[in-house]
Design a protein around this motif. Structure first.
Motif, mmCIF file in Angstrom:
data_model
loop_
_atom_site.group_PDB
_atom_site.id
_atom_site.type_symbol
_atom_site.label_atom_id
_atom_site.label_comp_id
_atom_site.label_asym_id
_atom_site.label_seq_id
_atom_site.Cartn_x
_atom_site.Cartn_y
_atom_site.Cartn_z
ATOM 1 N N UNK A 178 0.834 -1.209 0.000
ATOM 2 C CA UNK A 178 0.000 0.000 0.000
ATOM 3 C C UNK A 178 0.864 1.253 0.000
ATOM 4 N N UNK A 179 2.013 1.192 0.640
ATOM 5 C CA UNK A 179 2.913 2.345 0.623
ATOM 6 C C UNK A 179 3.441 2.615 -0.785
ATOM 7 N N UNK A 180 3.478 1.574 -1.614
ATOM 8 C CA UNK A 180 3.941 1.723 -2.990
ATOM 9 C C UNK A 180 2.784 1.908 -3.965
ATOM 10 N N UNK A 181 1.604 2.205 -3.433
ATOM 11 C CA UNK A 181 0.499 2.600 -4.287
ATOM 12 C C UNK A 181 -0.478 1.515 -4.661
ATOM 13 N N UNK A 182 -0.297 0.291 -4.178
ATOM 14 C CA UNK A 182 -1.244 -0.785 -4.484
ATOM 15 C C UNK A 182 -2.464 -0.685 -3.578
ATOM 16 N N UNK A 183 -3.591 -1.084 -4.111
ATOM 17 C CA UNK A 183 -4.759 -1.338 -3.287
ATOM 18 C C UNK A 183 -4.686 -2.807 -2.876
ATOM 19 N N UNK A 184 -4.596 -3.072 -1.577
ATOM 20 C CA UNK A 184 -4.536 -4.447 -1.092
ATOM 21 C C UNK A 184 -5.951 -4.934 -0.819
ATOM 22 N N UNK A 185 -6.293 -6.049 -1.449
ATOM 23 C CA UNK A 185 -7.600 -6.669 -1.281
ATOM 24 C C UNK A 185 -7.468 -7.750 -0.220
ATOM 25 N N UNK A 186 -8.034 -7.518 0.937
ATOM 26 C CA UNK A 186 -7.928 -8.456 2.051
ATOM 27 C C UNK A 186 -8.813 -9.661 1.751
ATOM 28 N N UNK A 187 -8.197 -10.827 1.692
ATOM 29 C CA UNK A 187 -8.890 -12.035 1.235
ATOM 30 C C UNK A 187 -9.230 -12.954 2.395
ATOM 31 N N UNK A 188 -10.462 -13.440 2.359
ATOM 32 C CA UNK A 188 -10.905 -14.466 3.303
ATOM 33 C C UNK A 188 -11.905 -15.352 2.580
ATOM 34 N N UNK A 189 -11.423 -16.467 2.059
ATOM 35 C CA UNK A 189 -12.270 -17.380 1.312
ATOM 36 C C UNK A 189 -12.328 -18.740 1.953
ATOM 37 N N UNK A 190 -12.719 -19.742 1.173
ATOM 38 C CA UNK A 190 -12.800 -21.100 1.696
ATOM 39 C C UNK A 190 -11.415 -21.724 1.850
ATOM 40 N N UNK A 191 -10.477 -21.351 0.992
ATOM 41 C CA UNK A 191 -9.138 -21.930 1.025
ATOM 42 C C UNK A 191 -8.132 -20.949 1.625
ATOM 43 N N UNK A 192 -8.118 -19.743 1.112
ATOM 44 C CA UNK A 192 -7.126 -18.746 1.532
ATOM 45 C C UNK A 192 -7.747 -17.813 2.558
ATOM 46 N N UNK A 193 -7.118 -17.741 3.730
ATOM 47 C CA UNK A 193 -7.677 -16.958 4.839
ATOM 48 C C UNK A 193 -6.590 -16.026 5.370
ATOM 49 N N UNK A 194 -6.615 -14.790 4.899
ATOM 50 C CA UNK A 194 -5.571 -13.820 5.226
ATOM 51 C C UNK A 194 -6.061 -12.688 6.124
ATOM 52 N N UNK A 195 -7.340 -12.674 6.456
ATOM 53 C CA UNK A 195 -7.909 -11.514 7.144
ATOM 54 C C UNK A 195 -7.267 -11.298 8.509
ATOM 55 N N UNK A 235 -2.380 -20.024 0.446
ATOM 56 C CA UNK A 235 -2.152 -20.577 -0.883
ATOM 57 C C UNK A 235 -0.664 -20.828 -1.128
ATOM 58 N N UNK A 236 0.190 -20.309 -0.242
ATOM 59 C CA UNK A 236 1.636 -20.484 -0.368
ATOM 60 C C UNK A 236 2.000 -21.920 -0.011
ATOM 61 N N UNK A 237 2.903 -22.539 -0.799
ATOM 62 C CA UNK A 237 3.268 -23.938 -0.589
ATOM 63 C C UNK A 237 4.775 -24.076 -0.451
#
Length: 443
Positions: A232-249, A397-399
């Motif tokens: 975000x400091x470099x200008x990206x919009x970060x989409x906070x993800x919380x799904x069935x597999x990936x849970x980053x919230x 999702x990281x392996x």
């Protein structure tokens, strides 16, 4: 919009003419200050025309003091990964307050190519919710993959001006971007100046700078607060993800507050129908974020206004005159308990869904195996010493890339439940070859 439609909005908003619809006696959750403001909401057609005042309407929806918030926007998902059609997805998530969803039909496009884009753009014209499409940028994901189809820049350009298309979906071929791969460059050039979604897990430092310099503006793959903060400091919009597999919230919400909320939005990427039914959709993410200490102002702003701004949807994200009439009525703000939803000025109910034109799905006959697959086809031969193993991390999702010594029986390398190591195979299903990828997985 015609001049007469604009005149109607002006007349109804200024109170000279009775509004088409009035939501009476609600408490508007102000996304500027975080306060609750008693009001009526006047609607002309599909647009809000009056707030912070009292109105008369040809149709009246009684608010009964409920809380009104803007419709929620899911900023990244793959409808087909929820295992249902766009029409069933519409029926499942709209009652949870999701009035806009931005989908990437990558999984279907990876099998079918342009027929998948045809299907999704046509379906999006018929759903009650506003289903928007980002065009699948990496079909196949990399040159190492055997996909069912290939989408080049010319294929994607054919859809760029479709009314439901926003731009280019997650650009997951990071090496291709950073190394100037000609196919990647052609697509980035074709959509330069428009919206281009990112997909950059673990990307940091100068490599992230180079990736962003390509015109990529969003990312849903941040898994730590440190990574998300750099992005975000470099200008990206970060989409906070919380799904069935990936849970980053849980990892990212420590960053989310009223000051930072313009730089964060929510996405599911994806939730399956059972979790939608039992937990919810974006309403679940909002509820969870607030339970973890996020201020309601930050949570609801990220779920609507911040998301709308990030994707150029300037006509929504606030309950304010001139904005699209996507409104969620809540019984409880902190619990995000949705009781009614208004989508483009229409009260969401079974009759609204029943009135849709349903188009038939495509790709039903897309599994093409050259020959039947047998147990012997799954066997892995060779040494069991220091075999490569894919490591799974719960909720990510990281392996990690692991190695393990595995037992061998009759020349066949065996899985080892004692080490929590199972066999995994990927069978080519497109009819192009008879490849089978064989390996092992832990976790």
């Amino acid at each position: 919009m015609t001049g007469s439609a604009i005149s109607d909005r002006i007349a109804q908003g200024s109170g000279r003419v009775v509004a088409d619809t009035v939501i009476r006696n609600v408490r508007l959750f102000d996304l500027v200050t975080g306060t609750l403001l008693p009001t009526d909401i006047a609607i002309c057609g599909d647009a809000i025309v009056g707030t912070l005042d009292s109105y008369e309407g040809a149709t009246v929806i009684e608010g009964h003091g409920r809380i009104a918030v803007p419709g929620f926007i899911d900023t990244h998902l793959h409808v087909e990964s929820s295992l249902i059609t766009p029409f069933e997805f519409d029926r499942c998530v709209l009652p949870h307050g999701v009035t806009t969803a931005i989908c990437d039909p990558h999984e279907m496009a990876n099998v079918l190519g342009r027929p998948a884009l045809d299907y999704f753009t046509e379906a999006a014209l018929r759903t009650v919710m506003d289903l928007r499409v980002n065009l699948s940028s990496c079909v196949p994901s990399t040159a190492l993959e055997t996909s069912g189809a290939t989408l080049g820049a010319a294929d994607l350009l054919a859809y760029r001006d479709h009314p439901k298309v926003i731009g280019l979906a997650e650009f997951m071929n990071i090496p291709g971007v950073l190394n100037g791969d000609p196919v990647c460059m052609e697509k980035l050039e074709a959509f330069a100046g428009g919206h281009i979604d990112g997909h950059a897990p673990l990307l940091r430092g100068r490599r992230l700078n180079g990736y962003l310099a390509a015109g990529i503006t969003t990312d849903h793959e941040a898994t730590t607060a440190e990574e998300a903060l750099e992005k975000v400091r470099k200008g990206m919009m970060v989409l906070i993800r919380e799904g069935s597999v990936c849970k980053d919230l849980r990892a990212l919400v420590p960053l989310l507050n009223p000051v930072t909320s313009p730089f964060f939005a929510f996405c599911t990427d994806d939730r399956n129908p059972l979790e939608i039914a039992h937990e919810g959709h974006l309403d679940y993410l909002i509820r969870l974020a607030i339970s973890l200490g996020v201020e309601p102002l930050a949570a609801y702003r990220s779920a609507s206004l911040s998301a709308a701004n990030a994707f150029g949807l300037r006509d929504r994200g606030l309950i304010a005159p001139g904005r699209r009439a996507d409104i969620v009525l809540l019984d409880d703000l902190r619990e995000c308990r949705v009781s009614d939803v208004i989508s483009a000025g229409r009260l969401v109910n079974d009759a609204l869904f029943a009135a849709r034109e349903i188009i038939p799905p495509v790709g039903i006959d897309s599994i093409n195996l050259p020959a039947p697959v047998t147990a012997r086809d799954m066997e892995i031969t060779g040494s069991g010493t220091q075999r490569p193993v894919i490591g799974l991390l719960p909720g990510q999702i990281i392996t990690p890339f692991l190695h393990a010594d595995l037992p061998v029986r009759d020349g066949i390398v065996q899985p080892d439940p004692a080490q929590d190591i199972a066999r995994i195979c990927v069978v080519a299903r497109h009819g192009h070859n008879d490849n089978i990828g064989r390996g092992f997985v832990k976790g």
